[in-house]
Design a protein around this motif. Structure first.
Motif, PDB file in Angstrom:
ATOM      1  N   LEU A 194      10.417 -20.349  14.313  1.00 31.03           N
ATOM      2  CA  LEU A 194      11.458 -20.295  13.287  1.00 31.03           C
ATOM      3  C   LEU A 194      12.071 -21.542  12.623  1.00 31.03           C
ATOM      4  CD1 LEU A 194      13.764 -17.402  14.705  1.00 31.03           C
ATOM      5  CD2 LEU A 194      12.134 -17.318  12.817  1.00 31.03           C
ATOM      6  N   ASP A 195      12.287 -22.617  13.518  1.00 31.83           N
ATOM      7  CA  ASP A 195      12.501 -23.930  13.198  1.00 31.83           C
ATOM      8  C   ASP A 195      11.611 -24.482  12.232  1.00 31.83           C
ATOM      9  OD1 ASP A 195      15.073 -23.416  14.405  1.00 31.83           O
ATOM     10  OD2 ASP A 195      14.403 -24.538  16.361  1.00 31.83           O
ATOM     11  N   ALA A 196      10.280 -24.027  12.486  1.00 31.72           N
ATOM     12  CA  ALA A 196       9.074 -24.831  11.747  1.00 31.72           C
ATOM     13  C   ALA A 196       8.840 -24.038  10.387  1.00 31.72           C
ATOM     14  CB  ALA A 196       7.899 -24.671  12.723  1.00 31.72           C
ATOM     15  N   GLY A 197       9.663 -22.975  10.231  1.00 32.10           N
ATOM     16  CA  GLY A 197       9.575 -22.205   8.898  1.00 32.10           C
ATOM     17  C   GLY A 197       8.448 -21.172   9.007  1.00 32.10           C
ATOM     18  N   GLU A 198       8.371 -20.708  10.226  1.00 38.31           N
ATOM     19  CA  GLU A 198       7.335 -19.615  10.382  1.00 38.31           C
ATOM     20  C   GLU A 198       8.122 -18.317  10.638  1.00 38.31           C
ATOM     21  OE1 GLU A 198       3.826 -18.286  13.330  1.00 38.31           O
ATOM     22  OE2 GLU A 198       4.712 -20.357  13.472  1.00 38.31           O
ATOM     23  N   GLN A 207      14.543 -18.108   6.882  1.00 36.42           N
ATOM     24  CA  GLN A 207      15.369 -18.063   6.015  1.00 36.42           C
ATOM     25  C   GLN A 207      16.994 -16.773   6.597  1.00 36.42           C
ATOM     26  OE1 GLN A 207      12.567 -17.524   4.838  1.00 36.42           O
ATOM     27  NE2 GLN A 207      12.342 -19.351   3.759  1.00 36.42           N
ATOM     28  N   LEU A 208      16.388 -15.899   6.977  1.00 34.80           N
ATOM     29  CA  LEU A 208      17.385 -14.816   7.476  1.00 34.80           C
ATOM     30  C   LEU A 208      17.824 -15.308   8.933  1.00 34.80           C
ATOM     31  CD1 LEU A 208      18.614 -11.987   7.328  1.00 34.80           C
ATOM     32  CD2 LEU A 208      16.810 -11.082   8.077  1.00 34.80           C
ATOM     33  N   ALA A 209      16.834 -15.900   9.661  1.00 38.02           N
ATOM     34  CA  ALA A 209      17.322 -16.232  10.851  1.00 38.02           C
ATOM     35  C   ALA A 209      18.561 -17.334  10.909  1.00 38.02           C
ATOM     36  CB  ALA A 209      16.157 -16.736  11.866  1.00 38.02           C
ATOM     37  N   GLN A 210      18.145 -18.247   9.839  1.00 40.67           N
ATOM     38  CA  GLN A 210      19.112 -19.507   9.665  1.00 40.67           C
ATOM     39  C   GLN A 210      20.340 -18.969   9.345  1.00 40.67           C
ATOM     40  OE1 GLN A 210      16.600 -21.894   7.161  1.00 40.67           O
ATOM     41  NE2 GLN A 210      15.267 -22.375   8.618  1.00 40.67           N
ATOM     42  N   GLY A 211      20.274 -17.968   8.391  1.00 41.04           N
ATOM     43  CA  GLY A 211      21.665 -17.561   7.966  1.00 41.04           C
ATOM     44  C   GLY A 211      22.539 -16.741   8.936  1.00 41.04           C
TER      45      GLY A 211
END
Length: 276
Positions: free
Chosen positions: A172-176, A188-192
């Motif tokens: 997720l941190d790598a944008g996957e 993006q959903l995880a980060q929000g």
């Protein structure tokens, strides 16, 4: 008296359309309520309870609108398309529609992750907000951890759960995007979600905070007590309630919690009485 029949329609959005269910108020209009649903399977498991409550609220004089967010239910897109900011936009879209349909004080009714979304969306609105919380998540980070654990559940017996959780975080941190229990979770959903906190927005006014518990002591969770204190310190009128009922949003079978329906109606009626 005849039962209020809901209006089901698709609301045009910036991307596609969103399924909405509108329960118009019966009798004198007391308020507008926009329901913000829970995350993933919690949304599906709670649909019956939400429908029962929405109907009873409409019969009590509230106009209630529920919306399937982007990638959820019968709305446009897949779950993997969802972002936290897009979901906030959906909530404000629903508020705008209901404001045009009914002129009365606004309540945002949030279930679990929906409570976090409700407070974030309220910051984008140009009006005072009142909140009805059902089992609210006070921290998006904790809720994300719980969601990711679905992926690691099968590896717990082999002692690999920690490694699986670490791998999910790295991806997720790598944008996957990652797949969790049949849902594709975008970074993006995880980060929000991870950044979300149940903190009072600038124009928050009142909160009815309702938790479901199997205990008989009637005590709110420590996390709820701490959060409620912060809301009160910010100047909000907050009342906490504990209902002895099953956790219907996570049970295997669909379950009802009649005590929750009654407590919610009583809480709203009490607010109305104080306002008068």
């Amino acid at each position: 008296m005849a039962t209020v029949m809901p209006e089901v329609f698709f609301l045009p959005a910036a991307t596609g359309q969103r399924l909405c269910v509108h329960f118009p108020a019966r009798g004198p209009l007391r308020g507008r309520i926009v329901f913000v649903h829970a995350l993933g399977e919690e949304m599906n498991k709670s649909r019956r309870m939400v429908s029962l409550q929405a109907r009873s609220l409409s019969e009590a004089g509230y106009a209630v609108l529920s919306i399937d967010l982007l990638g959820c239910g019968d709305s446009s897109g897949d779950f993997g398309d969802a972002t936290w900011s897009a979901w906030i936009d959906d909530v404000t879209l629903a508020c705008g529609w209901l404001r045009r349909a009914a002129d009365a004080p606004l309540w945002l009714w949030g279930m679990r992750a929906g409570a976090l979304l409700a407070v974030d969306a309220a910051s984008q609105l140009d009006e005072d907000c009142r909140f009805l919380f059902w089992q609210p998540a006070v921290s998006g980070r904790v809720l994300l951890q719980q969601f990711l654990r679905f992926k690691a559940a099968g590896d717990m017996a082999e002692g690999r759960a920690a490694a699986v959780m670490a791998d999910l975080r790295q991806r997720l941190d790598a944008g996957e995007a990652v797949d969790i229990a049949g849902y594709t979770l975008s970074p993006q959903l995880a980060q929000g979600l991870e950044r979300a906190q149940l903190t009072p927005p600038p124009r928050a006014r009142q909160v009815e905070w309702i938790e479901v518990s199997a205990r008989s002591d009637g005590q709110l969770t420590p996390a709820a007590v701490k959060s409620i204190d912060a809301w009160r310190h910010a100047g909000c009128s907050v009342r906490g309630h504990v209902v002895n009922a099953p956790p219907f949003w996570q049970t295997i079978d669909i379950e009802d919690a009649p005590a929750l329906l009654d407590t919610t109606l009583a809480a709203m009626a009490a607010r109305e009485a104080v306002a008068q």
